[in-house]
Motif scaffolding. Structure first.
Motif, PDB file in Angstrom:
ATOM      1  N   ARG B 196      14.785  36.054  99.910  1.00 32.54           N
ATOM      2  CA  ARG B 196      13.487  36.658  99.332  1.00 32.54           C
ATOM      3  C   ARG B 196      13.958  37.695  98.505  1.00 32.54           C
ATOM      4  O   ARG B 196      15.062  38.022  98.690  1.00 32.54           O
ATOM      5  N   ASN B 197      13.243  37.989  97.650  1.00 27.35           N
ATOM      6  CA  ASN B 197      13.549  39.005  96.819  1.00 27.35           C
ATOM      7  C   ASN B 197      13.990  40.295  97.570  1.00 27.35           C
ATOM      8  O   ASN B 197      14.868  41.168  97.201  1.00 27.35           O
ATOM      9  N   GLU B 198      13.247  40.932  98.447  1.00 21.54           N
ATOM     10  CA  GLU B 198      13.474  41.911  99.094  1.00 21.54           C
ATOM     11  C   GLU B 198      14.410  41.900 100.473  1.00 21.54           C
ATOM     12  O   GLU B 198      14.576  42.995 101.180  1.00 21.54           O
ATOM     13  N   GLU B 199      14.413  40.748 100.940  1.00 24.68           N
ATOM     14  CA  GLU B 199      15.050  40.596 102.314  1.00 24.68           C
ATOM     15  C   GLU B 199      15.502  39.159 102.431  1.00 24.68           C
ATOM     16  O   GLU B 199      15.117  38.320 101.923  1.00 24.68           O
ATOM     17  N   LYS B 232      15.242  39.871 110.331  1.00 20.76           N
ATOM     18  CA  LYS B 232      14.700  40.523 109.008  1.00 20.76           C
ATOM     19  C   LYS B 232      16.154  41.082 108.608  1.00 20.76           C
ATOM     20  O   LYS B 232      16.405  42.278 109.202  1.00 20.76           O
ATOM     21  N   SER B 234      16.836  43.546 105.269  1.00 21.23           N
ATOM     22  CA  SER B 234      16.612  44.253 103.993  1.00 21.23           C
ATOM     23  C   SER B 234      17.543  43.916 103.154  1.00 21.23           C
ATOM     24  O   SER B 234      18.690  44.008 103.362  1.00 21.23           O
ATOM     25  N   LYS B 235      17.189  43.778 101.840  1.00 20.82           N
ATOM     26  CA  LYS B 235      18.173  43.454 100.743  1.00 20.82           C
ATOM     27  C   LYS B 235      18.998  44.781 100.548  1.00 20.82           C
ATOM     28  O   LYS B 235      20.244  44.462 100.109  1.00 20.82           O
TER      29      LYS B 235
END
Lengths: 317, 247
Positions: B196-199, B232, B234-235
């Motif tokens: 995903r964009n953020e993670e 999860k 994080s980016k």
């Protein structure tokens, strides 16, 4: 054979099966002394480094695999055929991307591989991929006609023709080396890529030798400077050697033997003496034990030494 | 452009001549087939019970450890202790089976650190320490020192420490923004890895039996955010080489 999977889990299982195959292949080549894995890298780590680019997916389809198999003129008829083609694809990728495993821990080797690859491509040499390596040659060659000379014999051939080898850069090195190989008739007229890298690294010896000679002719301070560099180098290299001994469970006696090998090899370089091959050094210093295994270890340590020496030499320039 | 030819497929299909270099390569390929059937030592043990090691507090003063029968490394631990006598208080917890010790060092204001002293035969890869009394896990710093925090008065006989090694590891390789997971443990599966964009969201097919998990991304190392089957990342923590280790 469209390499589209019912689920991510299924695709991921296939990816990991491929990694296992490459891991075993790298482990095998390493055990045969065909490649020298950096000390901090396992065959599994190396397998990931060389192959991650081929696992690009679109949804649950592995696009690089699909494209490779789609382009085949002869599609596999049997399970055995499929397995052979898959392995050939995976091993070819591993060989092509070998530079990736040296990028971080052995930049000298990485640079040599990159430069040789660029030059082979630019000059349009013939490249034939066999099981253990890619072989470089200047003309169409029948690989069943003769045997390959091997690393040590190649070094002897080059040593005998010393004046003709031009180590100035990858271009002159390749053309002069292949010319020499073409002049002999005993062996096949081709050189494995791994041996090209090994021999090219050895060319640094020539540079150190010539530096030593010029140092002797120049002011005494310069000579002292180079001696200091080499002493400092030896200390640093011993630290690396100890790490290798510990990792490979060297006995005290084997450690002593390897230190003697390194001393003799370095003496050959710094005194401008004759370069000595791994077989000769193994015979002289490892009186007992499995010769092939000890020779592999000697070759590994010499290769490691050459990478380190190159770095020191380049810093000292 | 080089003129490329691949004869390896023919070699692997055993369709090449058995003479010359091709013959030698064919023999090598056959040797490889035998080699491939051997099990590869993957370095990560799989039985959770076998990767938790208890270290028992050794009451003797460090001088007495010199008589301890576990050999070279523990003797070295003793030497270190002697050398460090004037720099802080040291306590030793021993695992005699592994010929290894955990040295607890009391620094200023009861700040406590721990370090592992191991024999070459029991070299630990990616160890964590668990303290039973605080029920906390500790990750070593870059110098392999575990910072256990501050204690009002550290009484070694009141504390119990275990060393944990990973039971399962997922390596991620980044290729053009896509993270590809690699792991050798056949009992587990990844249901999905979503970029995903953020993670990065990793979903396991089954709950992995683990106590804790650690993310390693370059020099960064910290506990991972695991909720049931999901992890999860994080980016900000994503790196070109990244691993998740389960303990």
């Amino acid at each position: 054979m469209d390499f589209t999977y019912g689920s991510y889990a299924e695709m991921s299982r296939f990816i990991n099966e491929c990694i296992k195959r490459i891991e075993k292949y790298i482990g095998f080549l390493s055990s045969k002394g065909k490649i020298f894995l950096p000390m901090d890298l396992t065959p599994y780590d190396a397998a990931i480094e060389v192959s991650s680019e081929i696992f690009t997916s679109d949804g649950n389809t592995l696009v690089k695999f699909k494209s490779f198999f789609d382009k085949l003129k002869e599609k596999p008829d049997t399970e055995d055929d499929y397995e052979a083609i898959l392995k050939s694809f995976l091993f070819s990728v591993a060989k092509k991307n070998l530079v990736n495993i040296y990028k971080d821990s052995d930049p000298v080797t990485a640079r040599i591989i990159r430069n040789l690859n660029l030059e082979i491509d630019r000059s349009g040499y013939f490249v034939t991929e066999l099981f253990s390596d890619r072989f470089v040659h200047t003309e169409e060659t029948d690989f069943s006609e003769k045997e390959y000379c091997g690393r040590e014999e190649l070094e002897k051939i080059l040593s005998a023709a010393h004046s003709k080898v031009d180590f100035k850069n990858a271009k002159t090195f390749l053309s002069s080396l292949l010319n020499i190989v073409n002049e002999q008739d005993e062996y096949i007229k081709a050189v494995s890529f791994g041996d090209l890298v090994y021999v090219y690294k050895h060319s640094l010896i020539e540079k150190v030798e010539s530096t030593q000679k010029s140092a002797r002719q120049e002011e005494i301070e310069t000579n002292i400077h180079y001696k200091f560099i080499l002493e400092e180098f030896r200390q640093k290299f011993n630290t690396k050697l100890r790490k290798y001994f510990s990792k490979k469970n060297f006995s005290d006696n084997d450690q002593k033997c390897m230190y003697n090998v390194i001393d003799a090899f370095l003496k050959g370089i710094t005194d401008g003496g004759q370069k000595r091959g791994a077989s000769e050094l193994t015979k002289e210093f490892f009186a007992d034990g499995d010769f092939a295994r000890n020779k592999n270890r000697v070759e590994y340590c010499i290769d490691m030494l050459l990478s380190e020496l190159t770095t020191v030499f380049e810093k000292g320039k | 452009m080089s003129k490329f030819k691949n004869l390896n497929t023919e070699i692997l299909k055993k369709k090449t001549a058995s003479k010359g270099l091709l013959g030698k390569e064919r023999i090598l390929a056959e040797d490889f087939e035998k080699f491939s059937t051997q099990k590869i030592k993957d370095g990560i043990k799989v039985n959770p019970d076998s990767v938790l090691y208890s270290f028992i507090y050794q009451r003797q003063r460090y001088e007495m450890l010199q008589g301890y029968e576990t050999g070279l490394k523990l003797a070295a631990a003793t030497e270190s202790a002697s050398a460090a006598r004037n720099r802080g208080k040291n306590y030793f917890y021993i695992n005699a089976d592994l010929d290894s010790a955990l040295r607890i060092k009391i620094k200023n204001s009861n700040e406590v650190t721990a370090s592992l002293i191991t024999s070459p035969q029991s070299e630990f890869s990616n160890p964590l320490i668990h303290c039973r009394e605080t029920d906390k896990y500790y990750i070593p710093d870059g110098k392999n020192v575990f910072n256990l925090g501050k204690f009002e008065a550290f009484k070694p006989e009141h504390f119990h420490f275990d060393v944990l090694l990973p039971v399962f590891k997922i390596d991620f390789a980044e290729n053009k923004g896509e993270y590809i997971p690699f792991f050798t443990h056949s009992d587990y599966e990844l249901r999905t890895v979503i970029n995903r964009n953020e993670e990065l969201l990793v979903e396991m097919s089954d709950d992995i039996p683990h106590r804790t998990a650690v993310i390693q991304s370059g020099a960064y190392r910290d506990f991972a955010n695991v909720k049931g089957k999901n992890i999860k990342i994080s980016k900000a923590l994503l790196g070109s080489k990244m691993s998740l280790l389960f303990y």
